[in-house]
Design a protein around this motif. Structure first.
Motif, PDB file in Angstrom:
ATOM      1  N   ILE A 224      -1.037  -3.189   8.737  1.00  0.00           N
ATOM      2  CA  ILE A 224      -0.030  -3.808   7.885  1.00  0.00           C
ATOM      3  C   ILE A 224       1.169  -2.865   7.811  1.00  0.00           C
ATOM      4  N   TYR A 225       2.336  -3.346   8.221  1.00  0.00           N
ATOM      5  CA  TYR A 225       3.541  -2.536   8.099  1.00  0.00           C
ATOM      6  C   TYR A 225       4.090  -2.637   6.676  1.00  0.00           C
ATOM      7  N   HIS A 226       4.428  -1.480   6.100  1.00  0.00           N
ATOM      8  CA  HIS A 226       5.099  -1.473   4.799  1.00  0.00           C
ATOM      9  C   HIS A 226       5.910  -0.206   4.647  1.00  0.00           C
ATOM     10  N   ASP A 227       7.213  -0.366   4.552  1.00  0.00           N
ATOM     11  CA  ASP A 227       8.126   0.721   4.204  1.00  0.00           C
ATOM     12  C   ASP A 227       7.939   1.960   5.091  1.00  0.00           C
ATOM     13  N   GLY A 228       7.917   1.748   6.404  1.00  0.00           N
ATOM     14  CA  GLY A 228       7.845   2.850   7.343  1.00  0.00           C
ATOM     15  C   GLY A 228       6.451   3.319   7.690  1.00  0.00           C
ATOM     16  N   TYR A 229       5.435   2.735   7.060  1.00  0.00           N
ATOM     17  CA  TYR A 229       4.042   3.101   7.318  1.00  0.00           C
ATOM     18  C   TYR A 229       3.262   1.911   7.900  1.00  0.00           C
ATOM     19  N   ILE A 230       2.233   2.229   8.669  1.00  0.00           N
ATOM     20  CA  ILE A 230       1.208   1.258   9.033  1.00  0.00           C
ATOM     21  C   ILE A 230      -0.042   1.605   8.241  1.00  0.00           C
ATOM     22  N   TYR A 231      -0.491   0.692   7.394  1.00  0.00           N
ATOM     23  CA  TYR A 231      -1.745   0.830   6.656  1.00  0.00           C
ATOM     24  C   TYR A 231      -2.836   0.158   7.476  1.00  0.00           C
ATOM     25  N   TYR A 232      -3.997   0.798   7.587  1.00  0.00           N
ATOM     26  CA  TYR A 232      -5.029   0.256   8.474  1.00  0.00           C
ATOM     27  C   TYR A 232      -6.403   0.831   8.135  1.00  0.00           C
ATOM     28  N   MET A 233      -7.438   0.202   8.702  1.00  0.00           N
ATOM     29  CA  MET A 233      -8.807   0.687   8.608  1.00  0.00           C
ATOM     30  C   MET A 233      -9.140   1.402   9.917  1.00  0.00           C
ATOM     31  N   ASP A 234      -9.622   2.642   9.789  1.00  0.00           N
ATOM     32  CA  ASP A 234      -9.902   3.476  10.960  1.00  0.00           C
ATOM     33  C   ASP A 234     -11.366   3.313  11.359  1.00  0.00           C
ATOM     34  N   ALA A 235     -11.627   2.571  12.443  1.00  0.00           N
ATOM     35  CA  ALA A 235     -12.999   2.283  12.858  1.00  0.00           C
ATOM     36  C   ALA A 235     -13.729   3.528  13.347  1.00  0.00           C
ATOM     37  N   VAL A 236     -12.999   4.521  13.858  1.00  0.00           N
ATOM     38  CA  VAL A 236     -13.625   5.760  14.308  1.00  0.00           C
ATOM     39  C   VAL A 236     -14.160   6.552  13.118  1.00  0.00           C
ATOM     40  N   ASP A 237     -13.478   6.465  12.001  1.00  0.00           N
ATOM     41  CA  ASP A 237     -13.830   7.226  10.801  1.00  0.00           C
ATOM     42  C   ASP A 237     -14.468   6.307   9.757  1.00  0.00           C
ATOM     43  N   ASN A 238     -15.445   5.504  10.196  1.00  0.00           N
ATOM     44  CA  ASN A 238     -16.234   4.647   9.306  1.00  0.00           C
ATOM     45  C   ASN A 238     -15.366   3.726   8.450  1.00  0.00           C
ATOM     46  N   TYR A 239     -14.290   3.229   9.040  1.00  0.00           N
ATOM     47  CA  TYR A 239     -13.412   2.252   8.391  1.00  0.00           C
ATOM     48  C   TYR A 239     -12.802   2.764   7.087  1.00  0.00           C
ATOM     49  N   HIS A 240     -12.529   4.068   7.045  1.00  0.00           N
ATOM     50  CA  HIS A 240     -11.752   4.586   5.914  1.00  0.00           C
ATOM     51  C   HIS A 240     -10.339   4.011   5.993  1.00  0.00           C
ATOM     52  N   LEU A 241      -9.754   3.795   4.830  1.00  0.00           N
ATOM     53  CA  LEU A 241      -8.398   3.273   4.782  1.00  0.00           C
ATOM     54  C   LEU A 241      -7.403   4.426   4.954  1.00  0.00           C
ATOM     55  N   LYS A 242      -6.450   4.242   5.870  1.00  0.00           N
ATOM     56  CA  LYS A 242      -5.464   5.280   6.161  1.00  0.00           C
ATOM     57  C   LYS A 242      -4.082   4.651   6.295  1.00  0.00           C
ATOM     58  N   ARG A 243      -3.085   5.517   6.349  1.00  0.00           N
ATOM     59  CA  ARG A 243      -1.749   5.050   6.675  1.00  0.00           C
ATOM     60  C   ARG A 243      -1.094   6.041   7.637  1.00  0.00           C
ATOM     61  N   MET A 244      -0.288   5.468   8.536  1.00  0.00           N
ATOM     62  CA  MET A 244       0.396   6.255   9.552  1.00  0.00           C
ATOM     63  C   MET A 244       1.898   6.089   9.384  1.00  0.00           C
ATOM     64  N   GLU A 245       2.611   7.207   9.297  1.00  0.00           N
ATOM     65  CA  GLU A 245       4.064   7.163   9.240  1.00  0.00           C
ATOM     66  C   GLU A 245       4.580   6.916  10.659  1.00  0.00           C
ATOM     67  N   LEU A 246       5.250   5.800  10.876  1.00  0.00           N
ATOM     68  CA  LEU A 246       5.618   5.408  12.237  1.00  0.00           C
ATOM     69  C   LEU A 246       6.599   6.374  12.891  1.00  0.00           C
ATOM     70  N   SER A 247       7.465   6.998  12.124  1.00  0.00           N
ATOM     71  CA  SER A 247       8.475   7.886  12.708  1.00  0.00           C
ATOM     72  C   SER A 247       7.877   9.171  13.258  1.00  0.00           C
ATOM     73  N   THR A 248       6.708   9.569  12.754  1.00  0.00           N
ATOM     74  CA  THR A 248       6.099  10.836  13.168  1.00  0.00           C
ATOM     75  C   THR A 248       4.667  10.688  13.666  1.00  0.00           C
ATOM     76  N   ASN A 249       4.049   9.515  13.453  1.00  0.00           N
ATOM     77  CA  ASN A 249       2.623   9.274  13.726  1.00  0.00           C
ATOM     78  C   ASN A 249       1.711  10.148  12.857  1.00  0.00           C
ATOM     79  N   ARG A 250       2.236  10.688  11.769  1.00  0.00           N
ATOM     80  CA  ARG A 250       1.436  11.478  10.832  1.00  0.00           C
ATOM     81  C   ARG A 250       0.515  10.548  10.052  1.00  0.00           C
TER      82      ARG A 250
END
Length: 338
Positions: A224-250
């Motif tokens: 889900i894109y919101h305000d410069g971030y992608i919010y998502y469920m990380d399947a590698v990390d047991n579906y923990h909820l994370k967000r990625m800053e698109l400008s840096t991939n942080r």
């Protein structure tokens, strides 16, 4: 004089008929949308598209009436049925709604020939439920109104395809042979998870011939894109909820629990966990802080409007719960048929 009078009458009749024809085509014309317009929020569609807010009204799948489409005001008044068949993935623009509809489940009030004729596919109707039209007949899944096109999944035995069709029922085409989920549409772009070869994060530019670009590697689900971030469920990390800053991939981790589903607005993230010590629906701020449980149990289909959050319980196909989005009241049962 009589001849002149007849000519005037003929001219008036012609003008009236012409005006009536123009008016008919005008009221039945599908207006163009901004090409970046999204028919529903990404989070609502990932949760089945059960609820859609449009111009002060909410259009929703009523589980108490076999999943038929209903409407109400945002404060849950003036509740009305719109269809006699069940719906999913509701979206809308202007005076029109779009949804998947089929006759697998019918309204409790339906009888007669309507119970034997089979309907299914991508449908369009007025916001009052009239002028129902099938845009694509077939077994389809997730769909989203992206500007002037409905992007939708076509189900097949070995997966499926992504297709699109214009809201005036023209320009049907296959967008991809991959079973891409179109729900993640924002600002003219669809953010999606790879299906066939990997599960990386990709972006499809609907304004540039549906060109696809890889954004990041990983097992990135329900972006889900919101305000410069992608919010998502990380399947590698047991579906923990994370967000990625698109400008840096942080990447920032927002939960330490496995997340079953989530939704968000400008202020809060609502999410459900079932593998925690105490399974519950939670709410937290967008950076993962101020996390509090809302209601114990396992819940799905988290849907948000400007005033309420709606959700359903695991293994319960009927009851719907709701709570004011600001938490001013405790969760309770929402029953639009009382």
């Amino acid at each position: 004089m009589s001849r002149i009078r007849n000519i005037i009458i003929a001219i008036l009749v012609t003008v009236i008929i012409g005006a009536a024809v123009v008016f008919y085509f005008y009221i039945n014309m599908i207006p163009d949308n901004d090409p970046t317009y999204a028919g529903n929020t990404v989070g609502n569609l990932y949760n089945g598209g059960y609820f859609c807010e449009l111009d002060g009204h909410v259009y929703f799948r009523n589980n108490y009436d076999n999943g038929c489409l209903y409407s109400m005001t945002v404060d849950e008044q003036d509740i009305k049925p719109l269809t006699t068949m069940n719906v999913y993935f509701v979206s809308g623009a202007g005076n029109y709604l779009y949804y998947y509809m089929d006759s697998q489940h019918l309204s409790n009030s339906t009888s007669g020939i309507g119970t034997t004729v089979k309907y299914y596919g991508v449908y369009q109707s007025r916001t009052d439920g009239t002028k129902q039209k099938c845009l694509y007949r077939g077994r389809t899944a997730a769909q989203q109104l992206c500007g002037n096109y409905i992007y939708f999944q076509i189900k097949e035995a070995d997966g499926g395809q992504l297709a699109k069709i214009k809201t005036d029922k023209t320009n049907l085409s296959i967008v991809s042979e991959e079973y891409i989920d179109p729900c993640g549409f924002y600002d003219g772009k669809i953010y999606f998870t790879g299906v066939t070869n990997d599960h990386n994060l990709y972006m499809m530019d609907t304004q540039n011939n549906d060109k696809i670009t890889k954004i990041a590697d990983g097992y990135i689900f329900y972006p889900i894109y919101h305000d410069g971030y992608i919010y998502y469920m990380d399947a590698v990390d047991n579906y923990h909820l994370k967000r990625m800053e698109l400008s840096t991939n942080r990447v920032e981790e927002l939960t330490s629990n496995r997340v079953d589903c989530f939704n968000l607005n400008d202020n809060y993230i609502f999410y459900s966990v079932s593998e925690a010590l105490i399974p519950a629906l939670h709410v937290m701020t967008l950076d993962g802080s101020s996390d509090v449980p809302v209601l114990q149990g396992v819940y799905f289909h988290i849907s948000l409007t400007s005033k309420y959050v709606y959700f359903t319980a695991f293994n319960d196909d009927m009851r719907i719960y709701h709570m004011p989005i600001d938490g001013s009241e405790a969760p309770s049962l929402f029953n639009p048929i009382e």
